[in-house]
Write an enzyme that holds these catalytic residues in place. Structure first.
Site, mmCIF file in Angstrom:
data_model
loop_
_atom_site.group_PDB
_atom_site.id
_atom_site.type_symbol
_atom_site.label_atom_id
_atom_site.label_comp_id
_atom_site.label_asym_id
_atom_site.label_seq_id
_atom_site.Cartn_x
_atom_site.Cartn_y
_atom_site.Cartn_z
ATOM 1 N N GLU A 1 -10.098 17.018 14.289
ATOM 2 C CA GLU A 1 -11.145 17.331 13.324
ATOM 3 C C GLU A 1 -11.787 16.056 12.806
ATOM 4 O O GLU A 1 -11.159 15.008 12.722
ATOM 5 C CB GLU A 1 -10.557 18.094 12.144
ATOM 6 C CG GLU A 1 -9.806 19.316 12.608
ATOM 7 C CD GLU A 1 -9.477 20.251 11.479
ATOM 8 O OE1 GLU A 1 -10.019 20.085 10.376
ATOM 9 O OE2 GLU A 1 -8.676 21.149 11.728
ATOM 10 N N CYS B 1 -15.387 10.991 8.198
ATOM 11 C CA CYS B 1 -13.935 10.814 8.195
ATOM 12 C C CYS B 1 -13.406 11.122 9.597
ATOM 13 O O CYS B 1 -13.482 12.259 10.056
ATOM 14 C CB CYS B 1 -13.332 11.752 7.145
ATOM 15 S SG CYS B 1 -11.542 11.650 7.041
ATOM 16 N N CYS C 1 0.228 13.895 13.669
ATOM 17 C CA CYS C 1 0.704 12.673 13.037
ATOM 18 C C CYS C 1 2.229 12.693 13.028
ATOM 19 O O CYS C 1 2.845 13.747 12.910
ATOM 20 C CB CYS C 1 0.196 12.578 11.602
ATOM 21 S SG CYS C 1 0.565 10.997 10.804
ATOM 22 N N CYS D 1 4.540 12.815 5.951
ATOM 23 C CA CYS D 1 4.440 12.831 4.487
ATOM 24 C C CYS D 1 4.585 14.281 4.020
ATOM 25 O O CYS D 1 3.978 15.191 4.581
ATOM 26 C CB CYS D 1 3.101 12.252 4.038
ATOM 27 S SG CYS D 1 2.853 10.553 4.596
ATOM 28 N N CYS E 1 1.356 16.411 3.066
ATOM 29 C CA CYS E 1 0.186 16.378 3.950
ATOM 30 C C CYS E 1 0.269 17.486 4.991
ATOM 31 O O CYS E 1 1.316 17.693 5.599
ATOM 32 C CB CYS E 1 0.095 15.021 4.640
ATOM 33 S SG CYS E 1 -1.263 14.918 5.827
ATOM 34 N N GLY F 1 -3.808 11.648 11.527
ATOM 35 C CA GLY F 1 -3.123 10.554 12.194
ATOM 36 C C GLY F 1 -2.940 9.310 11.353
ATOM 37 O O GLY F 1 -3.503 9.181 10.271
ATOM 38 N N GLU F 2 -2.117 8.399 11.867
ATOM 39 C CA GLU F 2 -1.838 7.123 11.206
ATOM 40 C C GLU F 2 -2.496 6.027 12.046
ATOM 41 O O GLU F 2 -1.971 5.651 13.095
ATOM 42 C CB GLU F 2 -0.319 6.940 11.087
ATOM 43 C CG GLU F 2 0.129 5.563 10.677
ATOM 44 C CD GLU F 2 -0.601 4.983 9.460
ATOM 45 O OE1 GLU F 2 -0.767 5.687 8.447
ATOM 46 O OE2 GLU F 2 -1.031 3.813 9.550
ATOM 47 N N SER G 1 -1.944 3.993 1.305
ATOM 48 C CA SER G 1 -1.558 5.191 0.564
ATOM 49 C C SER G 1 -0.255 4.904 -0.170
ATOM 50 O O SER G 1 0.817 4.929 0.431
ATOM 51 C CB SER G 1 -1.403 6.371 1.532
ATOM 52 O OG SER G 1 -2.634 6.611 2.170
ATOM 53 N N LEU G 2 -0.363 4.625 -1.448
ATOM 54 C CA LEU G 2 0.810 4.241 -2.241
ATOM 55 C C LEU G 2 1.573 5.487 -2.698
ATOM 56 O O LEU G 2 2.738 5.669 -2.375
ATOM 57 C CB LEU G 2 0.344 3.395 -3.436
ATOM 58 C CG LEU G 2 1.435 2.835 -4.337
ATOM 59 C CD1 LEU G 2 2.343 1.877 -3.581
ATOM 60 C CD2 LEU G 2 0.819 2.135 -5.549
ATOM 61 N N ASN G 3 0.906 6.323 -3.458
ATOM 62 C CA ASN G 3 1.389 7.673 -3.766
ATOM 63 C C ASN G 3 2.667 7.793 -4.590
ATOM 64 O O ASN G 3 3.139 8.905 -4.824
ATOM 65 C CB ASN G 3 1.580 8.504 -2.488
ATOM 66 C CG ASN G 3 0.266 8.700 -1.739
ATOM 67 O OD1 ASN G 3 -0.804 8.491 -2.310
ATOM 68 N ND2 ASN G 3 0.334 9.097 -0.496
ATOM 69 N N ASN H 1 -4.585 18.099 -3.116
ATOM 70 C CA ASN H 1 -5.265 19.284 -2.572
ATOM 71 C C ASN H 1 -4.223 20.214 -2.000
ATOM 72 O O ASN H 1 -3.490 19.841 -1.092
ATOM 73 C CB ASN H 1 -6.211 18.888 -1.440
ATOM 74 C CG ASN H 1 -7.283 17.939 -1.908
ATOM 75 O OD1 ASN H 1 -8.020 18.248 -2.836
ATOM 76 N ND2 ASN H 1 -7.355 16.772 -1.291
ATOM 77 N N CYS I 1 -8.732 15.666 1.861
ATOM 78 C CA CYS I 1 -7.643 14.751 2.242
ATOM 79 C C CYS I 1 -6.361 15.514 2.494
ATOM 80 O O CYS I 1 -5.917 16.288 1.665
ATOM 81 C CB CYS I 1 -7.349 13.751 1.140
ATOM 82 S SG CYS I 1 -8.747 12.775 0.683
HETATM 83 N N1 SAH Z 1 -2.302 8.243 7.680
HETATM 84 C C1 SAH Z 1 -3.278 7.582 6.872
HETATM 85 C C2 SAH Z 1 -4.642 8.250 6.868
HETATM 86 C C3 SAH Z 1 -4.697 9.755 6.743
HETATM 87 S S1 SAH Z 1 -4.293 10.452 5.165
HETATM 88 C C4 SAH Z 1 -2.762 7.398 5.463
HETATM 89 O O1 SAH Z 1 -1.656 7.868 5.176
HETATM 90 O O2 SAH Z 1 -3.412 6.738 4.659
HETATM 91 C C5 SAH Z 1 -5.648 10.062 4.131
HETATM 92 C C6 SAH Z 1 -5.303 10.137 2.647
HETATM 93 O O3 SAH Z 1 -5.094 11.493 2.244
HETATM 94 C C7 SAH Z 1 -4.034 9.393 2.283
HETATM 95 O O4 SAH Z 1 -4.249 8.579 1.151
HETATM 96 C C8 SAH Z 1 -3.057 10.499 1.932
HETATM 97 O O5 SAH Z 1 -2.093 10.050 1.009
HETATM 98 C C9 SAH Z 1 -3.987 11.542 1.375
HETATM 99 N N2 SAH Z 1 -3.443 12.911 1.378
HETATM 100 C C10 SAH Z 1 -2.605 13.461 2.269
HETATM 101 N N3 SAH Z 1 -2.320 14.734 1.939
HETATM 102 C C11 SAH Z 1 -3.012 15.004 0.812
HETATM 103 C C12 SAH Z 1 -3.150 16.169 -0.010
HETATM 104 N N4 SAH Z 1 -2.551 17.313 0.294
HETATM 105 N N5 SAH Z 1 -3.944 16.066 -1.107
HETATM 106 C C13 SAH Z 1 -4.606 14.922 -1.386
HETATM 107 N N6 SAH Z 1 -4.530 13.817 -0.642
HETATM 108 C C14 SAH Z 1 -3.732 13.854 0.447
#
Ligand code: SAH
Length: 369
Positions: free
Chosen positions: A95, A108, A115, A119, A122, A165-166, A220-222, A296, A339
């Site tokens: 996508e 995007c 992937c 996470c 995700c 993907g990463e 992506s720190l999170n 999301n 995202c």
């Molecule tokens: N693999 C890469 C790029 C794809 S994810 C990465 O991890 O950065 C792109 C962004 O979406 C990342 O910052 C990730 O933390 C965020 N993301 C993933 N799942 C999400 C969700 N359910 N809600 C909001 N952001 C999310």
């Protein structure tokens, strides 16, 4: 059984196309003509490249393809963003999301089919990893959407590798694609408008930093502690915060460049004032900004986004510590294009077929090819 395909011209760089021309007994500049036609002009078929002699075009057509990922569906969100469901030559589905604003748009792109990083929050993780994308499949997403949306060359386009993907686990192909997209004689999207986002593959961050042609980097720190981050992102066991932030501190930022840290906020998980203060400490002294992304949701995952007042409080704690923090409300939420929601393309299409309804919710299938 593995199907054999003729190699695609889309994805070849200038040197490869020059060598191709030479192998066909043509002068080197014919390779450059193909290069410009493919990436700057967006030629869709070999017979559109009329500057080549017909005999050369015919010889090329026998052994090569000129093809983009095929548009299988195009789902428009109420907010104007568009989710493209694309099929690759081997039938794999990916996508790409197009997010127009008034005078610019963001594209995007995906870097892998599925992937492997897993996470917990995700949706792409639910797919697992099928394979890496080739440079041609990455560039092809951009060229395909540019053609489909009829964007002019001067249109201001931002590109983010934040789809499926990463990207740093497919670094060579991602970088090749970026070079083709960023080349002023290619697609000509300035490097400062291209961002690669990583889940935090520390050694690859250093390798990325050494690239001569380098787009911007987002991490992506999170989470604010190792315990929390490992629970959300198992990759943190391999590359814990100390190692990740050491790589970020060693990263060769250019003048005026900042690292972007993404922080997906989940209610009751990583959204407290203490979390904000700890993020402030982790990033102290780094030239960085933070994008706060309220989570999301969707089927199959149990997290919830925090209230807006919580997000604002978190933001304020960071800005008080001189860390610029921005709230990013994801677009395309009604079509699962936000995202982390890029997955289950096929499931979506099946749902649509089965119910006669569009997938999901209020989305409308504007057009399909
Ligand atoms: N693999 C890469 C790029 C794809 S994810 C990465 O991890 O950065 C792109 C962004 O979406 C990342 O910052 C990730 O933390 C965020 N993301 C993933 N799942 C999400 C969700 N359910 N809600 C909001 N952001 C999310």
């Amino acid at each position: 059984m593995t199907a054999k395909f003729n190699p695609n011209l889309v994805g070849m760089d200038r040197q490869e196309l020059e060598q191709l021309a030479l192998r066909h007994g043509q002068p080197v500049y014919r390779g450059r003509q193909i290069y410009t036609a493919l990436y700057a002009r967006g030629a869709r078929r070999l017979d559109e490249i009329t500057e080549l002699p017909r005999s050369f075009r015919e010889a090329l057509a026998e052994r090569h393809l000129l093809t983009y990922p095929q548009v299988k569906g195009r789902i428009a969100s109420r907010d104007g963003s568009v989710r493209y469901l694309l099929e690759l030559q081997d039938g794999a589905a990916i996508e790409t999301v197009f997010m127009p604003e008034r005078h610019r748009a963001t594209l995007c792109l995906s870097s892998q089919v599925g992937c492997a990083v897993n996470c917990r929050f995700c949706f792409t993780a639910l797919l697992g990893l099928e394979r890496n994308l080739t440079a041609g499949e990455i560039v092809g997403q951009a060229l395909g959407v540019i053609a489909h949306e009829r964007l002019r060359q001067e249109f201001r386009l931002n590109v983010v590798l934040m789809g499926m993907g990463e990207p740093l686990l497919n670094l060579a192909q991602v970088m090749k694609a970026v070079r083709l997209l960023a080349d002023p004689e290619g697609t000509g999207i300035p490097l400062r408008r291209i961002t690669v986002s990583t889940a935090g593959i520390a050694p690859k961050i250093l390798e990325f930093g050494r690239q001569p042609v380098r787009p911007k980097l987002a991490i992506s720190l999170n989470a604010s502690t190792d315990e929390q981050r490992t629970a959300l992102m198992p990759i943190n066991r391999k590359y814990p915060l100390r190692q990740l932030l050491a790589a970020c501190r060693a990263y060769p930022l250019r003048p005026r460049e900042r690292l972007t840290f993404e922080y997906v906020m989940m209610e009751g998980v990583n959204d407290s004032d203490d979390d904000a203060a700890r993020v402030g400490e982790l990033l102290a002294g780094l030239r960085a900004k933070v994008n706060l992304i309220p989570y999301n949701g969707g089927p199959g995952l149990a997290y919830r986004p925090p209230s807006l007042s919580r997000v604002l409080a978190f933001q304020q704690i960071l800005t008080r510590r001189n860390i610029p923090a921005f709230i990013r409300i994801s677009r395309g939420q009604d079509i699962m294009a936000a995202c982390g929601q890029l997955s289950l393309a096929r499931a979506g299409q099946e749902a649509e077929r089965d119910s006669g309804a569009t997938f999901p919710g209020r989305a409308s299938l504007a057009e399909s090819q």
